[in-house]
Motif scaffolding. Sequence first.
Motif, short mmCIF file in Angstrom:
data_model
loop_
_atom_site.label_atom_id
_atom_site.label_comp_id
_atom_site.label_asym_id
_atom_site.label_seq_id
_atom_site.Cartn_x
_atom_site.Cartn_y
_atom_site.Cartn_z
N CYS A 99 5.40 -0.05 8.17
CA CYS A 99 4.23 0.65 8.71
C CYS A 99 2.92 0.21 8.05
N ASP A 100 3.01 -0.69 7.06
CA ASP A 100 1.85 -1.26 6.36
C ASP A 100 1.10 -0.25 5.48
N ALA A 101 1.69 0.90 5.22
CA ALA A 101 1.05 1.91 4.35
C ALA A 101 1.12 1.45 2.89
N ILE A 102 0.07 1.73 2.15
CA ILE A 102 0.03 1.50 0.70
C ILE A 102 0.27 2.86 0.06
N THR B 24 5.55 7.43 3.90
CA THR B 24 4.95 7.60 5.21
C THR B 24 5.98 7.56 6.34
N CYS B 25 6.85 6.50 6.32
CA CYS B 25 7.76 6.32 7.45
C CYS B 25 9.25 6.36 7.08
N GLY B 26 9.56 6.39 5.79
CA GLY B 26 10.95 6.47 5.35
C GLY B 26 11.67 5.13 5.25
N SER B 27 10.98 4.04 5.52
CA SER B 27 11.59 2.71 5.43
C SER B 27 11.86 2.34 3.97
N ASN B 28 12.86 1.49 3.76
CA ASN B 28 13.10 0.98 2.41
C ASN B 28 12.68 -0.48 2.29
N SER B 29 11.90 -0.95 3.24
CA SER B 29 11.39 -2.32 3.23
C SER B 29 10.01 -2.32 2.58
#
Length: 113
Positions: A76-79, A91-96
Amino acid sequence: MHELAIVEDLISMSERELAKNGCKIVEKLVVKIGRLSGVEPHLLKNAFEFYKAQTPCAGANLEIFIQDVVVRCKSCDAISILSKNEFICPTCGSNSLEIKDGEELFLMQVVMK
């Protein structure tokens, strides 16, 4: 204890800066330690107090700032700043995630006279 080797390097860098600037003593060293650096701040402080006695840093203070882990989510490109070592995007729950800050140790400032 690799903190002693780090202190030796910090003092060596300080001595080079003294020579470059025509100064005699170091009053303060400021370092930034990332939470993921593997450096234990209290051990670094203890090693500094032990090792500095016969150096131009004998009267110097060691100021330590702890750097939080800053990541960028590749989804999601969030910092974000991670408050725990849970590598999941808040923010999105990704682990990437890509680590942007918090892995290094930097000598930020040498105050000398």
